[in-house]
Design an enzyme around this catalytic site. Structure first.
Site, PDB file in Angstrom:
ATOM      1  N   THR A 125       7.936 -63.676 -63.684  1.00 28.92           N
ATOM      2  CA  THR A 125       8.597 -62.426 -63.311  1.00 28.92           C
ATOM      3  C   THR A 125       7.751 -61.627 -62.332  1.00 28.92           C
ATOM      4  OG1 THR A 125       9.141 -60.243 -64.221  1.00 28.92           O
ATOM      5  CG2 THR A 125       7.637 -61.547 -65.498  1.00 28.92           C
ATOM      6  N   ASP A 126       8.424 -60.804 -61.520  1.00 28.88           N
ATOM      7  CA  ASP A 126       7.674 -59.913 -60.623  1.00 28.88           C
ATOM      8  C   ASP A 126       6.885 -58.857 -61.404  1.00 28.88           C
ATOM      9  OD1 ASP A 126       9.821 -58.363 -61.506  1.00 28.88           O
ATOM     10  OD2 ASP A 126      10.476 -57.723 -59.505  1.00 28.88           O
ATOM     11  N   GLU A 127       7.209 -58.696 -62.703  1.00 23.66           N
ATOM     12  CA  GLU A 127       6.526 -57.656 -63.489  1.00 23.66           C
ATOM     13  C   GLU A 127       5.041 -57.963 -63.676  1.00 23.66           C
ATOM     14  OE1 GLU A 127       8.723 -55.993 -66.777  1.00 23.66           O
ATOM     15  OE2 GLU A 127      10.622 -56.651 -65.921  1.00 23.66           O
ATOM     16  N   TYR A 153       5.028 -57.063 -72.615  1.00 22.69           N
ATOM     17  CA  TYR A 153       5.850 -58.162 -72.063  1.00 22.69           C
ATOM     18  C   TYR A 153       5.219 -58.729 -70.799  1.00 22.69           C
ATOM     19  CZ  TYR A 153       9.420 -60.321 -69.095  1.00 22.69           C
ATOM     20  OH  TYR A 153      10.082 -61.165 -68.242  1.00 22.69           O
ATOM     21  N   LYS A 157       3.532 -62.479 -69.981  1.00 24.15           N
ATOM     22  CA  LYS A 157       3.992 -63.373 -68.910  1.00 24.15           C
ATOM     23  C   LYS A 157       2.835 -63.685 -67.949  1.00 24.15           C
ATOM     24  CE  LYS A 157       7.669 -64.677 -68.186  1.00 24.15           C
ATOM     25  NZ  LYS A 157       8.373 -65.904 -68.678  1.00 24.15           N
ATOM     26  N   ASN A 182      14.492 -58.505 -60.983  1.00 24.32           N
ATOM     27  CA  ASN A 182      15.528 -58.331 -62.022  1.00 24.32           C
ATOM     28  C   ASN A 182      16.811 -59.088 -61.671  1.00 24.32           C
ATOM     29  OD1 ASN A 182      13.680 -56.014 -62.439  1.00 24.32           O
ATOM     30  ND2 ASN A 182      15.164 -55.471 -64.013  1.00 24.32           N
ATOM     31  N   ARG A 276      10.628 -44.525 -71.080  1.00 27.25           N
ATOM     32  CA  ARG A 276       9.918 -45.681 -71.636  1.00 27.25           C
ATOM     33  C   ARG A 276       8.414 -45.448 -71.470  1.00 27.25           C
ATOM     34  NH1 ARG A 276      11.507 -51.258 -68.818  1.00 27.25           N
ATOM     35  NH2 ARG A 276      13.088 -51.414 -70.444  1.00 27.25           N
TER      36      ARG A 276
HETATM   37  P1  NAD Z   1      16.786 -64.003 -72.616  1.00 32.59           P
HETATM   38  O1  NAD Z   1      16.078 -63.087 -73.540  1.00 32.59           O
HETATM   39  O2  NAD Z   1      18.218 -63.752 -72.269  1.00 32.59           O
HETATM   40  O3  NAD Z   1      16.725 -65.498 -73.194  1.00 32.59           O
HETATM   41  C1  NAD Z   1      15.572 -66.049 -73.737  1.00 32.59           C
HETATM   42  C2  NAD Z   1      15.941 -67.350 -74.443  1.00 32.59           C
HETATM   43  O4  NAD Z   1      14.735 -67.938 -74.945  1.00 32.59           O
HETATM   44  C3  NAD Z   1      16.876 -67.163 -75.639  1.00 32.59           C
HETATM   45  O5  NAD Z   1      17.891 -68.141 -75.622  1.00 32.59           O
HETATM   46  C4  NAD Z   1      15.960 -67.356 -76.835  1.00 32.59           C
HETATM   47  O6  NAD Z   1      16.627 -67.877 -77.985  1.00 32.59           O
HETATM   48  C5  NAD Z   1      14.938 -68.341 -76.283  1.00 32.59           C
HETATM   49  N1  NAD Z   1      13.656 -68.293 -76.995  1.00 32.59           N
HETATM   50  C6  NAD Z   1      12.919 -67.178 -77.296  1.00 32.59           C
HETATM   51  N2  NAD Z   1      11.812 -67.532 -77.970  1.00 32.59           N
HETATM   52  C7  NAD Z   1      11.831 -68.888 -78.080  1.00 32.59           C
HETATM   53  C8  NAD Z   1      10.952 -69.840 -78.655  1.00 32.59           C
HETATM   54  N3  NAD Z   1       9.829 -69.469 -79.282  1.00 32.59           N
HETATM   55  N4  NAD Z   1      11.273 -71.143 -78.558  1.00 32.59           N
HETATM   56  C9  NAD Z   1      12.415 -71.548 -77.942  1.00 32.59           C
HETATM   57  N5  NAD Z   1      13.292 -70.686 -77.410  1.00 32.59           N
HETATM   58  C10 NAD Z   1      13.008 -69.372 -77.470  1.00 32.59           C
HETATM   59  O7  NAD Z   1      15.884 -64.066 -71.306  1.00 32.59           O
HETATM   60  P2  NAD Z   1      16.310 -64.207 -69.766  1.00 32.59           P
HETATM   61  O8  NAD Z   1      16.604 -62.855 -69.228  1.00 32.59           O
HETATM   62  O9  NAD Z   1      17.300 -65.298 -69.622  1.00 32.59           O
HETATM   63  O10 NAD Z   1      14.922 -64.650 -69.137  1.00 32.59           O
HETATM   64  C11 NAD Z   1      14.570 -66.036 -69.062  1.00 32.59           C
HETATM   65  C12 NAD Z   1      13.212 -66.160 -68.421  1.00 32.59           C
HETATM   66  O11 NAD Z   1      13.222 -65.580 -67.124  1.00 32.59           O
HETATM   67  C13 NAD Z   1      12.096 -65.441 -69.186  1.00 32.59           C
HETATM   68  O12 NAD Z   1      10.957 -66.255 -69.159  1.00 32.59           O
HETATM   69  C14 NAD Z   1      11.878 -64.159 -68.414  1.00 32.59           C
HETATM   70  O13 NAD Z   1      10.545 -63.723 -68.537  1.00 32.59           O
HETATM   71  C15 NAD Z   1      12.182 -64.622 -67.004  1.00 32.59           C
HETATM   72  N6  NAD Z   1      12.692 -63.592 -66.084  1.00 32.59           N
HETATM   73  C16 NAD Z   1      13.755 -62.800 -66.429  1.00 32.59           C
HETATM   74  C17 NAD Z   1      14.234 -61.867 -65.515  1.00 32.59           C
HETATM   75  C18 NAD Z   1      15.449 -61.018 -65.849  1.00 32.59           C
HETATM   76  O14 NAD Z   1      15.812 -60.135 -65.060  1.00 32.59           O
HETATM   77  N7  NAD Z   1      16.134 -61.232 -66.959  1.00 32.59           N
HETATM   78  C19 NAD Z   1      13.646 -61.724 -64.269  1.00 32.59           C
HETATM   79  C20 NAD Z   1      12.541 -62.539 -63.938  1.00 32.59           C
HETATM   80  C21 NAD Z   1      12.084 -63.468 -64.852  1.00 32.59           C
HETATM   81  P1  TYD Z   2      15.720 -53.532 -68.160  1.00 37.67           P
HETATM   82  O1  TYD Z   2      17.099 -54.060 -67.956  1.00 37.67           O
HETATM   83  O2  TYD Z   2      15.190 -53.410 -69.548  1.00 37.67           O
HETATM   84  O3  TYD Z   2      14.758 -54.441 -67.239  1.00 37.67           O
HETATM   85  P2  TYD Z   2      13.177 -54.237 -66.874  1.00 37.67           P
HETATM   86  O4  TYD Z   2      12.593 -53.212 -67.755  1.00 37.67           O
HETATM   87  O5  TYD Z   2      12.620 -55.585 -67.144  1.00 37.67           O
HETATM   88  O6  TYD Z   2      13.167 -53.878 -65.421  1.00 37.67           O
HETATM   89  O7  TYD Z   2      15.610 -52.087 -67.487  1.00 37.67           O
HETATM   90  C1  TYD Z   2      15.876 -51.879 -66.118  1.00 37.67           C
HETATM   91  C2  TYD Z   2      15.563 -50.447 -65.799  1.00 37.67           C
HETATM   92  O8  TYD Z   2      16.504 -49.611 -66.481  1.00 37.67           O
HETATM   93  C3  TYD Z   2      14.195 -49.998 -66.273  1.00 37.67           C
HETATM   94  O9  TYD Z   2      13.653 -49.094 -65.318  1.00 37.67           O
HETATM   95  C4  TYD Z   2      14.471 -49.255 -67.578  1.00 37.67           C
HETATM   96  C5  TYD Z   2      15.848 -48.678 -67.355  1.00 37.67           C
HETATM   97  N1  TYD Z   2      16.693 -48.554 -68.569  1.00 37.67           N
HETATM   98  C6  TYD Z   2      17.315 -47.310 -68.863  1.00 37.67           C
HETATM   99  O10 TYD Z   2      17.155 -46.332 -68.135  1.00 37.67           O
HETATM  100  N2  TYD Z   2      18.074 -47.235 -69.982  1.00 37.67           N
HETATM  101  C7  TYD Z   2      18.283 -48.287 -70.826  1.00 37.67           C
HETATM  102  O11 TYD Z   2      18.988 -48.128 -71.860  1.00 37.67           O
HETATM  103  C8  TYD Z   2      17.674 -49.533 -70.503  1.00 37.67           C
HETATM  104  C9  TYD Z   2      17.853 -50.732 -71.378  1.00 37.67           C
HETATM  105  C10 TYD Z   2      16.889 -49.621 -69.356  1.00 37.67           C
END
Ligand code: NAD
Ligand code: TYD
Length: 339
Positions: A125-127, A153, A157, A182, A276
């Site tokens: 992630t970019d985070e 988090y 990562k 995101n 947050r």
């Molecule tokens: P998500 O929370 O929707 O899904 C995570 C999945 O991992 C779930 O199906 C969960 O059951 C599974 N999981 C959790 N712990 C586990 C374990 N111990 N063993 C096996 N499976 C397990 O997450 P997402 O948003 O789909 O993100 C997927 C990946 O992409 C993550 O690694 C996250 O850090 C990365 N990522 C997400 C975003 C975003 O915007 N959502 C952006 C950049 C990177």
């Molecule tokens: P989120 O979807 O949790 O992604 P991330 O924290 O990984 O970027 O949140 C996106 C942005 O929205 C973040 O700045 C936090 C804000 N946010 C709210 O303002 N209200 C909410 O209820 C949630 C879940 C997030």
């Protein structure tokens, strides 16, 4: 080609599985997922009967189980999406983030070392780069930006990324890492900003914006992320990190207003709540490397992607209703009541 996709019952992993089975119909995809609160087997229903797909319920930290799966499947590649992914939950309880995101990553890579692999890909992630100031719109995250995390988090990562690079240097494991901004799109778990606001709007519930809502995120449609990973695992250079993002920076408050407008709901639903802890101000990716080296460009404009996403939530209440009416309600109460 046999590919183990971990975390495939979650948001991005499931979209990636659909993408791969469509684009590479001759590949075998084995989804390994623990089915935590964020994993949903119903998401994978459309591919359950595909002979080239197998689902295995397993924890990536379960060394014996992971080794056994490698013995059965002889994977050519592993793409690791499995993670605890929600910043707010990591602030409440960091430990499970360290366990899954770091120990789980190490366990998968140990299996790759033991049985051999053509590619281990870490979905990061970019985070991991921390945040950028709002008053410096000229700054972007490049692959050379130092790791500088803010939340448990992002720290977990980042820890995993460092281990991945260490396994490459120390053991010669053929790894790649992608660091994406995101994502948004279908099957996004309702705890995250965009689906939370859509679903609350549909219920005429308050829309909880943290602080002033001025924080900036760089939104990418999930399919564009999936295409980027597909390119990296096939054409990316081993040992390299690729940033993925589409120069689509938006303030949280503007996203929430846009969702209100699209659903015909009043902005008076917006409620500013306590910010947050450690809240990152701005994320912004410089995707020059993946564009120049692999020819990747985002295809979905935000205006189209958000429309498609809102329509998906309107059309797929069957998917999200069981989630929001179950255990999620306790989570919501805990996080948002009296906030
Ligand atoms: P998500 O929370 O929707 O899904 C995570 C999945 O991992 C779930 O199906 C969960 O059951 C599974 N999981 C959790 N712990 C586990 C374990 N111990 N063993 C096996 N499976 C397990 O997450 P997402 O948003 O789909 O993100 C997927 C990946 O992409 C993550 O690694 C996250 O850090 C990365 N990522 C997400 C975003 C975003 O915007 N959502 C952006 C950049 C990177
Ligand atoms: P989120 O979807 O949790 O992604 P991330 O924290 O990984 O970027 O949140 C996106 C942005 O929205 C973040 O700045 C936090 C804000 N946010 C709210 O303002 N209200 C909410 O209820 C949630 C879940 C997030």
């Amino acid at each position: 080609m046999n590919i183990i996709v971990t975390g495939g019952a979650g948001f991005i992993g499931s979209n990636f599985i659909f993408h791969m089975l469509k684009e590479h119909p001759d590949y075998r995809i084995i989804c390994l997922d623990k089915l935590t609160y964020a994993g949903n087997l119903s998401t994978l229903e459309p591919v359950m009967d595909n002979p080239n797909f197998r689902f295995v319920k397993l924890d990536i930290c379960d060394r014996e189980g992971v080794y056994q799966l490698f013995e059965e499947e002889h994977p050519d590649m592993v793409v690791n999406f499995a993670a605890e992914s929600h910043v707010d939950r990591s602030i409440e309880n960091p430990e499970v983030f360290l366990q899954t995101n770091i120990i789980g990553t190490a366990t998968l890579m140990d299996a790759c070392r033991k049985y051999g692999i053509k590619r281990y890909h870490q979905v990061s992630t970019d985070e991991v780069y921390g945040d950028l100031p709002l008053d410096r719109p000229d700054l972007f995250f490049t692959e050379e930006t130092p790791i500088h995390t803010s939340s448990p988090y992002s720290s977990s990562k980042a820890g995993a990324d460092l281990l991945v690079l260490a396994y490459h240097r120390t053991y010669g494991l053929p790894v790649t890492i992608s660091r994406c901004s995101n994502n948004y799109g279908p099957y996004h778990f309702p705890e995250k900003l965009i689906p939370l606001m859509i679903i609350n709007c549909l219920h005429d519930k308050p829309l909880p914006v943290y602080g002033e809502g001025l924080n900036v995120r760089d939104w990418l449609y999930v399919e564009d992320h999936c295409r980027a990973i597909d390119l990296i695992i096939h054409n990316g250079k081993v040992g390299e990190v690729y940033n993925v993002g589409g120069h689509n920076e938006m303030k949280n408050i503007d996203i929430v207003k846009l969702i209100c407008q699209a659903l015909g709901k009043p902005e008076s639903l917006i409620t500013h709540v306590t910010d947050r802890k450690g809240h990152d101000m701005r994320y912004a990716i410089d995707p020059t490397k993946i564009h120049n080296e692999l020819g990747w460009l985002p295809e979905t404009k935000f205006a189209d992607g958000i429309k498609k996403t809102i329509q998906w939530y309107l059309d797929n209440e069957d998917w999200w209703q069981p989630i929001v009416s179950g255990e999620y309600q306790n989570y919501y109460e805990k996080m948002y009541k009296d906030r």
